[in-house]
Enzyme design. Structure first.
Site, mmCIF file in Angstrom:
data_model
loop_
_atom_site.group_PDB
_atom_site.id
_atom_site.type_symbol
_atom_site.label_atom_id
_atom_site.label_comp_id
_atom_site.label_asym_id
_atom_site.label_seq_id
_atom_site.Cartn_x
_atom_site.Cartn_y
_atom_site.Cartn_z
ATOM 1 N N HIS A 206 45.408 26.126 31.911
ATOM 2 C CA HIS A 206 45.113 26.790 33.188
ATOM 3 C C HIS A 206 43.598 26.732 33.363
ATOM 4 O O HIS A 206 42.863 27.490 32.720
ATOM 5 C CB HIS A 206 45.583 28.252 33.162
ATOM 6 C CG HIS A 206 47.059 28.412 33.041
ATOM 7 N ND1 HIS A 206 47.926 28.090 34.061
ATOM 8 C CD2 HIS A 206 47.833 28.849 32.013
ATOM 9 C CE1 HIS A 206 49.166 28.342 33.681
ATOM 10 N NE2 HIS A 206 49.148 28.795 32.436
ATOM 11 N N ASP A 237 47.442 23.824 35.659
ATOM 12 C CA ASP A 237 47.030 24.034 37.048
ATOM 13 C C ASP A 237 45.516 24.103 37.065
ATOM 14 O O ASP A 237 44.879 24.455 36.072
ATOM 15 C CB ASP A 237 47.683 25.251 37.717
ATOM 16 C CG ASP A 237 47.682 26.521 36.893
ATOM 17 O OD1 ASP A 237 46.704 26.768 36.160
ATOM 18 O OD2 ASP A 237 48.656 27.284 36.996
HETATM 19 O O1 G3I Z 1 61.361 39.310 39.842
HETATM 20 C C1 G3I Z 1 60.585 40.467 40.123
HETATM 21 C C2 G3I Z 1 60.926 41.049 41.463
HETATM 22 O O2 G3I Z 1 62.260 41.492 41.437
HETATM 23 C C3 G3I Z 1 59.980 42.193 41.777
HETATM 24 O O3 G3I Z 1 60.222 42.678 43.051
HETATM 25 C C4 G3I Z 1 58.544 41.720 41.671
HETATM 26 C C5 G3I Z 1 57.551 42.858 41.911
HETATM 27 O O4 G3I Z 1 56.392 42.737 41.133
HETATM 28 O O5 G3I Z 1 58.303 41.213 40.387
HETATM 29 C C6 G3I Z 1 59.125 40.099 40.096
HETATM 30 O O6 G3I Z 1 58.840 39.637 38.793
HETATM 31 C C7 G3I Z 1 57.617 38.946 38.660
HETATM 32 C C8 G3I Z 1 57.934 37.557 38.106
HETATM 33 O O7 G3I Z 1 56.726 36.877 37.842
HETATM 34 C C9 G3I Z 1 58.747 36.728 39.064
HETATM 35 O O8 G3I Z 1 58.029 36.480 40.237
HETATM 36 C C10 G3I Z 1 56.732 39.693 37.679
HETATM 37 O O9 G3I Z 1 56.336 40.925 38.266
HETATM 38 C C11 G3I Z 1 55.524 38.892 37.338
HETATM 39 O O10 G3I Z 1 54.807 39.555 36.294
HETATM 40 C C12 G3I Z 1 55.941 37.526 36.850
HETATM 41 O O11 G3I Z 1 54.773 36.757 36.630
HETATM 42 C C13 G3I Z 1 54.928 35.665 35.780
HETATM 43 C C14 G3I Z 1 53.980 35.799 34.610
HETATM 44 O O12 G3I Z 1 54.064 34.652 33.790
HETATM 45 C C15 G3I Z 1 54.307 37.023 33.772
HETATM 46 O O13 G3I Z 1 53.608 37.038 32.584
HETATM 47 C C16 G3I Z 1 54.625 34.404 36.560
HETATM 48 O O14 G3I Z 1 55.656 34.188 37.536
HETATM 49 C C17 G3I Z 1 54.582 33.199 35.624
HETATM 50 O O15 G3I Z 1 54.075 32.068 36.318
HETATM 51 C C18 G3I Z 1 53.631 33.496 34.464
HETATM 52 O O16 G3I Z 1 53.654 32.385 33.588
HETATM 53 C C19 G3I Z 1 52.782 32.492 32.457
HETATM 54 C C20 G3I Z 1 53.468 31.805 31.296
HETATM 55 O O17 G3I Z 1 54.752 32.332 31.067
HETATM 56 C C21 G3I Z 1 52.629 31.920 30.027
HETATM 57 N N1 G3I Z 1 51.272 31.438 30.245
HETATM 58 C C22 G3I Z 1 50.587 32.006 31.403
HETATM 59 C C23 G3I Z 1 51.416 31.831 32.665
HETATM 60 C C24 G3I Z 1 50.665 32.330 33.891
HETATM 61 O O18 G3I Z 1 50.423 33.704 33.803
#
Ligand code: G3I
Length: 303
Positions: A206, A237
């Site tokens: 990243h 990214d």
């Molecule tokens: O699905 C729920 C939804 O129901 C709710 O309304 C909403 C409100 O906050 O949250 C939604 O969940 C979110 C989920 O993504 C799906 O969109 C979580 O809050 C959010 O924390 C989560 O973020 C993910 C993140 O990891 C969490 O650690 C990102 O999509 C995802 O791209 C990111 O990926 C990580 C890798 O796993 C590890 N390396 C870093 C990378 C980027 O942070």
């Protein structure tokens, strides 16, 4: 070749993307993903909170939706991720000591049993090293179960699915001069010397203004490879979406035979965890190819 996956395959590599199960009904999204990519990572659906929401009760509904879409379209998957301090379900966050250690082992066994023989690469442990200059482990409930938690996770994973390649995955281990990179390098070297099963290192990659691409990236890739592990670029990214930086990343991977493939962390800018305004990916929010896309494709085709 005219797609990223086919262009990468010319040198025996893959080109992947993260996929979110909630977008599998979006034809623009799946159309691009199906056309361009041949390796898939579930963006969130194989994480601990998703697959074991209650202790001992596994749920693979959304993970399987992605797995089925991927395999029905001829794509393989990277499993992400089995042991991590983040995105733990509430029940796991409240555990410690032996009960947490055993829960981690049970989790690895439960998830890997479901996908036994079906997932060629697993991120067994994710983000276990600290940011900053210590070069040491990140404090977490898992770390507090004992410094051997990482090797326990890898030995458990090897026994659970001997066919899977087992990876350690982290961010900010791209720059060879950084202490965190050296910390992970020393762990992998130690694991190889002691026979702890580890097959690959995932450089999340990243890149942003705080952790920019550095031309010593190629050194990082080749130094890990020289330890006898494969290297994968797992979550690429680039904030701002620089075409030349994207080309440099691809060329650095192509320069090292054990750099086995590249995964970008999302399809369109609007799919990125960073937000579309940072323009980090290869397709714009309408699904059009960006300059960075052409730059990556040309670099792959020149190999
Ligand atoms: O699905 C729920 C939804 O129901 C709710 O309304 C909403 C409100 O906050 O949250 C939604 O969940 C979110 C989920 O993504 C799906 O969109 C979580 O809050 C959010 O924390 C989560 O973020 C993910 C993140 O990891 C969490 O650690 C990102 O999509 C995802 O791209 C990111 O990926 C990580 C890798 O796993 C590890 N390396 C870093 C990378 C980027 O942070």
């Amino acid at each position: 070749a005219s797609t990223l996956g086919a262009a990468a395959a010319q040198s025996g590599r893959y080109f992947g993307t993260a996929i979110a199960s909630g977008k599998l009904g979006d034809g623009n999204y799946t159309g691009i993903a199906n056309r361009e990519f041949n390796m898939i990572t579930a963006e969130n659906e194989m994480k601990i909170d998703a697959t074991e929401p209650n202790q001992g009760q596994f749920n693979f509904n959304n993970a399987d939706r992605i797995y089925n879409w991927a395999t029905q379209n001829g794509k393989r998957m990277r499993g992400h991720t089995l042991a991590w301090h983040s995105q733990q379900p509430g029940w796991m966050q409240s555990l410690s000591g032996n009960s947490l250690r055993q829960a981690m082992i049970n989790h690895i066994n439960g998830v890997m049993a479901h996908y036994k023989g079906k997932i060629p690469y697993w991120d067994v442990v994710n983000e276990a090293y600290a940011d900053g200059n210590s070069g040491g482990r990140r404090d977490s409930n898992l770390q507090r179960t004992g410094n051997d938690w990482i090797e326990v996770a890898f030995r458990t994973a090897r026994a659970a699915d001997p066919a899977a390649k087992l990876c350690y995955n982290d961010y900010n281990i791209d720059n060879w001069s950084w202490a965190k990179t050296q910390g992970v390098y020393n762990m992998v070297r130690d694991f190889k010397s002691r026979g702890v099963p580890i097959d690959c290192v995932g450089l999340q990659s990243h890149f942003n203004s705080n952790s920019p691409y550095n031309s010593n990236y190629r050194t990082t890739i080749s130094q890990f490879a020289a330890l006898g592990v494969d290297v994968a670029i797992t979550e690429l990214d680039i904030q701002g979406g620089s075409s030349s930086t994207y080309a440099s990343v691809v060329n650095d991977c192509l320069a090292v035979s054990r750099c086995i493939g590249i995964t970008v962390w999302g399809v369109r800018d609007s799919d990125s965890w960073l937000g579309a305004n940072t323009s980090p990916l290869l397709f714009d929010s309408n699904g059009n190819k960006k300059a960075a896309y052409n730059s990556v494709l040309n670099a792959l085709n020149a190999a």
